[in-house]
Design a protein around this motif. Structure first.
Motif, short mmCIF file in Angstrom:
data_model
loop_
_atom_site.label_atom_id
_atom_site.label_comp_id
_atom_site.label_asym_id
_atom_site.label_seq_id
_atom_site.Cartn_x
_atom_site.Cartn_y
_atom_site.Cartn_z
N LEU A 39 4.11 5.67 -5.48
CA LEU A 39 4.09 5.73 -6.93
C LEU A 39 3.04 6.73 -7.43
O LEU A 39 3.29 7.47 -8.39
N ARG A 40 1.87 6.76 -6.78
CA ARG A 40 0.84 7.73 -7.17
C ARG A 40 1.34 9.16 -6.95
O ARG A 40 1.10 10.05 -7.77
N ARG A 41 2.00 9.39 -5.83
CA ARG A 41 2.55 10.73 -5.57
C ARG A 41 3.62 11.08 -6.58
O ARG A 41 3.70 12.22 -7.04
N CYS B 50 0.83 -1.21 0.00
CA CYS B 50 0.00 0.00 0.00
C CYS B 50 0.86 1.25 0.00
O CYS B 50 0.58 2.21 -0.71
N VAL C 101 3.84 10.06 -9.67
CA VAL C 101 3.17 10.41 -10.93
C VAL C 101 2.58 11.82 -10.84
O VAL C 101 2.67 12.61 -11.78
N GLY C 102 1.99 12.15 -9.69
CA GLY C 102 1.46 13.50 -9.50
C GLY C 102 2.54 14.56 -9.58
O GLY C 102 2.37 15.61 -10.22
N TYR C 103 3.69 14.28 -8.97
CA TYR C 103 4.81 15.23 -9.03
C TYR C 103 5.33 15.36 -10.46
O TYR C 103 5.71 16.44 -10.89
N VAL D 14 2.35 1.72 -3.48
CA VAL D 14 1.36 2.26 -4.43
C VAL D 14 1.14 3.75 -4.16
O VAL D 14 1.08 4.56 -5.10
N THR D 15 1.05 4.14 -2.89
CA THR D 15 0.88 5.56 -2.55
C THR D 15 2.07 6.37 -3.02
O THR D 15 1.91 7.46 -3.59
N GLU E 52 3.54 15.05 -13.16
CA GLU E 52 2.57 15.88 -13.89
C GLU E 52 2.76 17.36 -13.56
O GLU E 52 2.66 18.21 -14.45
#
Length: 165
Positions: free
Chosen positions: A30-32, A24, A34-36, A27-28, A38
């Motif tokens: 990796l999501r952050r 978990c 990807v947001g950074y 995954v968190t 972007e």
């Protein structure tokens, strides 16, 4: 080691639980990431700040470029003219609402401690639940990240919405 794992269901359960928590968190992260990425891409492509200069720009220069971009090509903001104050409000919107609710004693985060008196204490779990209820869940105040739902704006419907929440 494998014999110990087969012999102890409790130890196997704890290892699986630790693996799930680790997964978990991965995954968190990796999501952050990807947001950074972007955000970085927006700075480079839309604002025209080269990657080498990203860390050298002041907030005022970034804000000036953002305002110029809004004038040339409207962003997802409904207003034609954007001001510095609008940018600050959009960035801090949820935090401003949370602070206002604490200041008006609408959130149960004030406690009276012996010898210290009244203190404000907001745990991360309580903060997560409040954000989920008020800002991100199905009964949230916002229909998206920048505009309130029309029902919330009507004064007559607020009591019914509060009961439903």
């Amino acid at each position: 080691c494998p014999r110990r794992l087969r012999g102890s269901g409790w130890l196997l359960f704890l290892l699986v639980l630790a693996g799930a928590v680790w997964l978990c968190r991965l995954v968190t992260a990796l999501r952050r990431l990807v947001g950074y990425w972007e955000i970085r891409s927006f700075y480079i492509r839309a604002l025209g700040i080269p990657a080498e200069e990203l860390c050298n720009h002041s907030w005022q220069s970034v804000q000036a470029r953002l305002l110029a971009l809004q004038r040339r090509q409207p962003l997802c903001v409904p207003r034609r003219e954007l001001t510095e104050l609008d940018i600050h409000h959009r960035i801090l919107r949820f935090r401003n609402y949370t602070v206002a609710m604490v200041n008006k004693s609408l959130l149960p985060v004030r406690f009276r401690l012996p010898l210290l008196g009244p203190v404000v204490f907001l745990t991360r779990g309580l903060q997560f639940n409040l954000e989920l209820l008020l800002f991100r869940g199905p009964a949230a105040l916002f229909q998206n990240t920048w505009s309130l739902r029309p029902q919330v704006k009507r004064a007559g419907a607020r009591r019914a919405l509060a009961r439903a929440l």
